[in-house]
Design a protein around this motif. Sequence first.
Motif, short mmCIF file in Angstrom:
data_model
loop_
_atom_site.label_atom_id
_atom_site.label_comp_id
_atom_site.label_asym_id
_atom_site.label_seq_id
_atom_site.Cartn_x
_atom_site.Cartn_y
_atom_site.Cartn_z
N ALA A 41 0.83 -1.20 0.00
CA ALA A 41 0.00 0.00 0.00
C ALA A 41 0.87 1.25 0.00
CB ALA A 41 -0.94 0.00 1.21
N LEU A 42 1.97 1.20 0.73
CA LEU A 42 2.86 2.35 0.79
C LEU A 42 3.33 2.71 -0.61
CD1 LEU A 42 5.13 1.70 3.88
CD2 LEU A 42 3.45 3.50 3.58
N GLU A 44 1.89 1.89 -3.42
CA GLU A 44 0.76 2.35 -4.25
C GLU A 44 0.45 3.81 -3.99
OE1 GLU A 44 -1.37 -2.01 -4.25
OE2 GLU A 44 -2.38 -0.32 -3.29
N ILE A 45 0.48 4.20 -2.71
CA ILE A 45 0.19 5.60 -2.40
C ILE A 45 1.32 6.48 -2.93
CG2 ILE A 45 -0.27 7.25 -0.55
CD1 ILE A 45 -1.29 4.86 1.11
N ALA A 46 2.54 6.00 -2.80
CA ALA A 46 3.69 6.79 -3.26
C ALA A 46 3.69 6.94 -4.77
CB ALA A 46 4.99 6.12 -2.79
N ASP A 47 3.07 5.99 -5.48
CA ASP A 47 3.11 6.02 -6.94
C ASP A 47 2.06 6.93 -7.55
OD1 ASP A 47 5.23 4.45 -7.14
OD2 ASP A 47 4.17 2.59 -7.58
N LYS A 48 1.24 7.58 -6.73
CA LYS A 48 0.21 8.44 -7.31
C LYS A 48 0.87 9.59 -8.08
CE LYS A 48 -3.77 7.30 -4.72
NZ LYS A 48 -4.26 7.34 -3.36
#
Lengths: 149, 400, 254
Positions: A41-42, A44-48
């Motif tokens: 999840a980390l 995924e959030i960082a890849d925004k």
Amino acid sequence: MPIQVKRLLMVFGLFIAIMAVLIYFLTPESWGEFGHYRGLALKEIADKEVKHVDVNETCAMCHDSISATFASGEHKSINCQNCHNVGYKHVEDPTKENIVKPEVTRDFCLRCHAKNPARPENYIKQVDAIEHNKDKVCINCHNPHKPWE
Amino acid sequence: MEKFESLYHALANLDGYIFPNEIVLNWDVLIVMYPYITGLVAGAFILASLNRVFNIEALKPTYVISLLTALSFMLVATMPLITHLGQPFRFYEMLITPHLTSAMAIFGFVYLWYLMVVLLLEIWFDYRYDMVIWSKEKKGFMRFIYKALTLWISDTSVASRKTDDKLGYFITVVGIPSAFLLHGYVGFIFGSIKANPWWSTVMMPVIFLFSAMVSGIALVMFIYMMINFIRKQKNDILCLDTIAKFLFYILIVDFALESLDQIHRIYEADESFDILKILVRGKLFFTFFIMQIGVGTLFPLATIGFFQFYKPKEHIRKIMYLIVSICVLVGIFYMRWNVVIGGQLFSKSFLGFTSYKADLAGGGSALLALLWFIVPFLILAFLLWLLPPWKKAPHVEHIE
Amino acid sequence: MGIKKENVTRRDFLVKSGTIAGGVFFASLLSPFKGVYATKEPEGDGVWYGIGIDIEKCIGCASCARACKNENDVPKEPFFFRNWVEQYTITNNEEIKVISPNGGIDGFTQTVPEKDIYKTFFVPKMCNHCEKSPCTQVCPVGASFESPEGLALVDQNYCIGCGYCVQACPYGCRYIHPDKGVVDKCTLCYHRLTKGLDPACMLACPTRARIYGNLRDKDSEISKFIRDNNCVVLKPQLNTGAKLYYNSLNQEVR
């Protein structure tokens, strides 16, 4: 052991086994990497997507004269994207369509400059919207990129 | 734009100041339904246990009915929660990766424990012998169903029945603390939210527990009368009087606890008191003073209390019991309403209120909530057809 | 015999209770209470973020709120905010009035005549990224969690949308995303931080009223800000370990 208990234990055993199998297969892959959550999840959030671009590296490259004027004026602490909206598309493909040219009404300027006792005097110049040239549009007199010119 | 219409309406009708994210009232009438239904389960079960563990003979006619009622409501108890989720199909995650510091996650396990180990087992032990008999009487598919329900045990000896009885008793004893746990836990879900002063009180689990008992007992009383009405049977008035007596006692405890909670709140009068005072006197006036306290508590207390001293004619008592049970059910529903909805009407900034109206036109939560209240009755009807209590063999003790 | 046994038990009891008392005493010495504003950074190194807002510098332009909505795809309707600005007005007869029209994005109009104002100021609000965050505590599935950087984040691909965290947040910083059906909240622009960029709200603030930084580094801008100013956190009585520090915040703000 009574037969009832035997059968029930079998049923419960089966139930717990099914639960265990489900837990084994349904627990996400990166679970518990850092804590009780999906480690992925980390990432995924960082890849925004980043939408506010770095002004110095982008805007100033093409719009150098405006940028220079701007940097010497009272508005220099304002980010270009505060008025022109996010620039990530415009940087990729600079057209007029994918950047906002703000409609500079009186209300637009008054969002910051309307007289309000809560506004600290030393940080922002304020105008009394009712008295200060009430029928004129601000940009008739003030250049938003260099307001004291 | 349309789906935000009621929100814009709420925005235009704000009282005072509220954090912008609080205009949306996230927990709607479906979440009201959830503690309500869970409470009915716990209450109905405790009534059954009263009969079995404390050997109150007068309650015998309601024993199986209360167990089946508890089961049929238990089966849908999580449905309001699940249908309320933003992502309903992810609900299984609560059992796969439960977060142990969350009251809601533990509830999944408490629920499973209660459903599987307590309710189903108790009913199973109670019905095992009868199901063996029925499986022998019936043919074809139904025979298979009953056989499957007995787990293919065909022992009908007196010894095996005695084992059933002993184990069933043991389960009941385990069941009472479990029922307390089940509904106490629902109270804890609300009572542990320190951000919300209307919820955050140690009394919450206890209050929920006692109101659960009140509502469950009223429900069984109502269902018992309904079943007899449909089957054209006579109500056992001694049984009704006994249930009403218990309802009376527990209602007193419940009312005392709730009053204590409010008195404590009023006397302590911490920083949230000003806003809660306005809330209770204003937006909650109807649901709190009239429905919860008036209709749901004082009227039943007065009526049944009166019956303790003076018993009018049987048919008057029956009608009054019917009315009282409905009043209690309505009152406890509004008690849940006041907790769940009331707790979200005021801002956590303690400076203002939002408003709530169930979106009937949208066909959303209110209809769904109604559905989840009707379904248990259908399940109950089915269970009564599958496992008719009136066709049960006499209790094993009576054979010898 | 009986007496002797009693003596042994008593000695036993004294020894045991002494051990326990001593153990408790030494345990208390080993981990004394520490932490500024009831927040204590966990073991480890690397950044551990805190945020500072200087009320005296805030001009209430709500550029932060606007930038946040643009950067993070927050719905434009006035019911969903990751950050917003409030204007507090305390009148001469001691009434508190708070406004936040569309989270401040629509601009503030002071309705109280100036002669009646005792005090007025802006308060930008956002997630406090609490160290003992009540919102991550209540998440039933572990979709809401505290990252190693001390940020309260939401795994939107795992969130079930129960809304329990929304209820548990004392600051009203979470909302259910109307299209996604999951919770959304401030990430301190985690996607920007990890690329070495400033969060959108910090970038947009024209007066640098908002700062952030590493609380573990005692020389960082945020650590200095907390040290040099008279900072408070919101609702300290709830012991959330909030890491959003306001300089010269009024006690009335909640």
